[in-house]
Scaffold this active site. Structure first.
Site, PDB file in Angstrom:
ATOM      1  N   HIS A 128     -15.193  41.081 -22.103  1.00 31.00           N
ATOM      2  CA  HIS A 128     -14.762  41.003 -23.824  1.00 31.00           C
ATOM      3  C   HIS A 128     -14.775  42.012 -24.460  1.00 31.00           C
ATOM      4  O   HIS A 128     -15.788  43.072 -24.398  1.00 31.00           O
ATOM      5  CB  HIS A 128     -15.061  40.074 -24.487  1.00 31.00           C
ATOM      6  CG  HIS A 128     -15.156  38.758 -23.741  1.00 31.00           C
ATOM      7  ND1 HIS A 128     -16.613  37.709 -24.070  1.00 31.00           N
ATOM      8  CD2 HIS A 128     -14.738  37.958 -22.057  1.00 31.00           C
ATOM      9  CE1 HIS A 128     -15.664  36.485 -23.176  1.00 31.00           C
ATOM     10  NE2 HIS A 128     -15.123  36.509 -22.385  1.00 31.00           N
ATOM     11  N   TYR A 159     -13.906  36.083 -33.607  1.00 31.48           N
ATOM     12  CA  TYR A 159     -13.009  34.858 -33.317  1.00 31.48           C
ATOM     13  C   TYR A 159     -12.696  34.741 -34.734  1.00 31.48           C
ATOM     14  O   TYR A 159     -13.737  35.414 -35.957  1.00 31.48           O
ATOM     15  CB  TYR A 159     -13.275  33.777 -33.242  1.00 31.48           C
ATOM     16  CG  TYR A 159     -14.120  33.502 -31.868  1.00 31.48           C
ATOM     17  CD1 TYR A 159     -12.999  34.175 -30.820  1.00 31.48           C
ATOM     18  CD2 TYR A 159     -14.708  33.495 -31.106  1.00 31.48           C
ATOM     19  CE1 TYR A 159     -13.275  33.910 -28.949  1.00 31.48           C
ATOM     20  CE2 TYR A 159     -15.628  33.353 -29.944  1.00 31.48           C
ATOM     21  CZ  TYR A 159     -14.267  33.589 -29.324  1.00 31.48           C
ATOM     22  OH  TYR A 159     -15.144  33.948 -27.752  1.00 31.48           O
ATOM     23  N   HIS A 209      -8.417  31.207 -30.433  1.00 30.59           N
ATOM     24  CA  HIS A 209      -9.913  30.292 -30.293  1.00 30.59           C
ATOM     25  C   HIS A 209      -9.552  28.941 -31.685  1.00 30.59           C
ATOM     26  O   HIS A 209     -10.087  28.951 -32.478  1.00 30.59           O
ATOM     27  CB  HIS A 209     -11.065  31.220 -31.258  1.00 30.59           C
ATOM     28  CG  HIS A 209     -12.526  30.674 -30.461  1.00 30.59           C
ATOM     29  ND1 HIS A 209     -13.052  30.214 -31.292  1.00 30.59           N
ATOM     30  CD2 HIS A 209     -12.754  31.124 -29.309  1.00 30.59           C
ATOM     31  CE1 HIS A 209     -13.992  29.383 -29.980  1.00 30.59           C
ATOM     32  NE2 HIS A 209     -13.714  30.140 -29.168  1.00 30.59           N
ATOM     33  N   GLU A 233      -4.651  32.523 -25.607  1.00 32.93           N
ATOM     34  CA  GLU A 233      -5.567  31.717 -25.110  1.00 32.93           C
ATOM     35  C   GLU A 233      -5.631  30.551 -26.479  1.00 32.93           C
ATOM     36  O   GLU A 233      -6.194  30.928 -27.064  1.00 32.93           O
ATOM     37  CB  GLU A 233      -7.036  32.227 -24.852  1.00 32.93           C
ATOM     38  CG  GLU A 233      -8.555  30.665 -24.003  1.00 32.93           C
ATOM     39  CD  GLU A 233      -9.728  31.211 -24.053  1.00 32.93           C
ATOM     40  OE1 GLU A 233      -9.119  32.884 -23.209  1.00 32.93           O
ATOM     41  OE2 GLU A 233     -10.578  30.656 -23.851  1.00 32.93           O
ATOM     42  N   ARG A 280      -8.261  26.721 -18.640  1.00 29.41           N
ATOM     43  CA  ARG A 280      -9.357  27.259 -18.510  1.00 29.41           C
ATOM     44  C   ARG A 280     -10.261  26.780 -18.932  1.00 29.41           C
ATOM     45  O   ARG A 280     -11.423  25.964 -20.307  1.00 29.41           O
ATOM     46  CB  ARG A 280      -9.419  27.757 -20.497  1.00 29.41           C
ATOM     47  CG  ARG A 280      -8.386  29.192 -20.576  1.00 29.41           C
ATOM     48  CD  ARG A 280      -9.136  29.994 -19.916  1.00 29.41           C
ATOM     49  NE  ARG A 280      -9.904  30.402 -21.436  1.00 29.41           N
ATOM     50  CZ  ARG A 280     -11.352  31.176 -20.841  1.00 29.41           C
ATOM     51  NH1 ARG A 280     -11.597  31.757 -19.551  1.00 29.41           N
ATOM     52  NH2 ARG A 280     -12.326  31.681 -21.872  1.00 29.41           N
ATOM     53  N   GLU A 336     -13.161  34.690 -15.941  1.00 26.18           N
ATOM     54  CA  GLU A 336     -13.894  34.939 -17.120  1.00 26.18           C
ATOM     55  C   GLU A 336     -15.507  35.666 -16.443  1.00 26.18           C
ATOM     56  O   GLU A 336     -16.525  34.569 -16.039  1.00 26.18           O
ATOM     57  CB  GLU A 336     -14.208  34.183 -18.425  1.00 26.18           C
ATOM     58  CG  GLU A 336     -14.139  34.934 -19.686  1.00 26.18           C
ATOM     59  CD  GLU A 336     -14.414  34.141 -20.556  1.00 26.18           C
ATOM     60  OE1 GLU A 336     -14.415  32.751 -20.480  1.00 26.18           O
ATOM     61  OE2 GLU A 336     -14.781  34.009 -21.696  1.00 26.18           O
TER      62      GLU A 336
HETATM   63 MG    MG Z   1     -12.006  30.489 -24.945  1.00 25.70          MG
END
Ligand code: MG
Length: 401
Positions: A128, A159, A209, A233, A280, A336
């Site tokens: 990230h 986010y 998100h 995502e 995910r 991730e």
């Molecule tokens: Mg996520």
């Protein structure tokens, strides 16, 4: 026939070595010294998971044959009659993963061998990068690329982003306010900047998100199409998945979805409709390795790849489980990775290591990870009311975090 090895005890270990409260299940067997570990981490409601395991699941599994993972998982998901909730799914995952760990130790094989064997030597990971402005995000991407990472998720201001807020109504409560329309404009500029500056080779990802209205998510997916994200995502909330049809009809931005799903069947329409590209899944939220394997195989039939959820609220045991699935899954996409600190490595010996952008297994049987319970106990979970999930729209009404 020899007597089966059975479940003798189930213990729950909670610890908070960094920001997240972690829940680990230890299943102790009738075979001296033989035990398994599983991830049951639901960090925002960890007491509920602990109670579900200690008061409900433990009495249910005591004395059962450790070899019958499939039966235990199927029965545990219906045993309470009321089902499909995150508390019970995480509790079941703790037992499920621990039983896979035990089976591997009994067979003297890593879990990826039990699943069918390795398709690859290591799992490529993404990390990230954040920043307060596009240049800072770009600089952080460059740092990761220098460390060998090929995949970087780019966010700006966390986010929902940070933006000049619209005026609030008088008397508005405190909380994490954000403006979805400003977020769209700012993120588009940031993604455009980073792609232009770092070039086409670095794989870039972004996580909405679920912060947008569905029609804005459609527009955003179209707007970022020229910048060739590896995936976008959670463009939509689980409640709005029928909007994926509209995104698919209008652009070819790869879509990743589903960390909030509770049941394997929730994946079915998105996978069989070829509406998403990456699953995910938060493996403990789904109930463990057993349902994750099911969904991965279903996804493989439709050309959909895996990208198991791997932030800090997946415990190190959960990351080890992710890695075994990664190494086996023919349709693995990317993993991730949250870059645990040295203390977490000390508490969890065997936590997978990442070198040059790849996560590597060790050669131990089972999940290959252990826990130093004495050290873990020095970092007890803190009780606090979660703040970051108290998110609000510009007019102060509640929004998804
Ligand atoms: Mg996520």
């Amino acid at each position: 026939m020899s007597k089966p090895v059975t479940i003798k005890d189930v213990q729950v270990i909670t610890t908070q070595p960094s920001t997240q409260r972690l829940v680990i299940v230890k299943v102790i067997t009738s075979e001296p010294g033989l035990y398994g570990l599983g991830c049951a981490t639901f960090t925002q409601r960890f007491h509920a998971v602990v109670t579900a395991i200690e008061k409900h699941l433990k009495p249910f599994v005591l004395g059962r044959d450790v070899s019958r993972i499939e039966e235990m998982y199927r029965m545990a998901t219906v045993h309470s009659y009321w089902r499909n909730g995150p508390v019970l799914n995480n509790a079941i995952s703790g037992i499920d993963q621990a039983l896979w760990d035990i089976k591997g130790k009994m067979a003297n094989m890593p879990v990826y061998d039990l699943l069918g064997g390795k398709c690859r030597e290591a799992a490529v990971v993404y990390v990230h990068a954040n920043g307060d402005d596009p240049r800072e995000v770009e600089e952080n991407v460059r740092k990761y690329v220098e460390e060998g990472y090929q995949y970087v998720r780019i966010q700006m201001g966390g986010y929902g982003g940070k933006s000049d807020m619209k005026p609030r109504p008088e008397g508005s409560p405190p909380g994490h306010y954000y403006d979805p329309r400003a977020y769209m404009r700012n993120m588009l500029k940031m993604i455009e900047h980073v792609r232009r500056e770092v070039g086409p080779e670095v794989e870039l990802l972004h996580d909405i998100h679920e912060r947008l209205q569905p029609i804005d998510a459609v527009a955003f997916a179209k707007d970022v199409e020229p910048y060739k994200l590896f995936f976008l995502e959670d463009a939509l909330a689980p409640e709005d998945i029928q909007w994926f049809h509209h995104i698919r009809q209008q652009c070819a931005t790869p879509m990743a979805m589903g960390e909030l799903f509770n049941n394997p069947r929730e994946w079915q329409p998105l996978i069989s409709g070829r509406l998403i590209d990456f699953i995910r899944m938060h493996v403990s939220q789904m109930g463990g390795i057993t349902p994750a394997r099911d969904v991965a195989l279903h996804a493989r039939m439709y050309g959909v790849r895996t990208a198991w959820h791997g932030p800090g609220d997946t415990s190190p045991v959960g990351h080890a489980a992710n890695l075994h699935l990664d190494l086996w899954a023919p349709n693995f996409g990317v993993q991730e990775w949250c870059r645990f600190n040295n203390l977490v490595y000390e508490i969890f010996p065997g936590l997978p290591e990442v070198r040059g952008g790849y996560m590597y297994p060790n050669d131990k049987p089972g999940l290959g990870i252990d826990i130093d319970e004495k050290l873990a106990a020095k970092y007890p979970c803190q009780d606090e009311v979660e703040q970051w999930t108290q998110t609000r729209w510009p007019d102060g009404s509640p929004a998804r975090p």
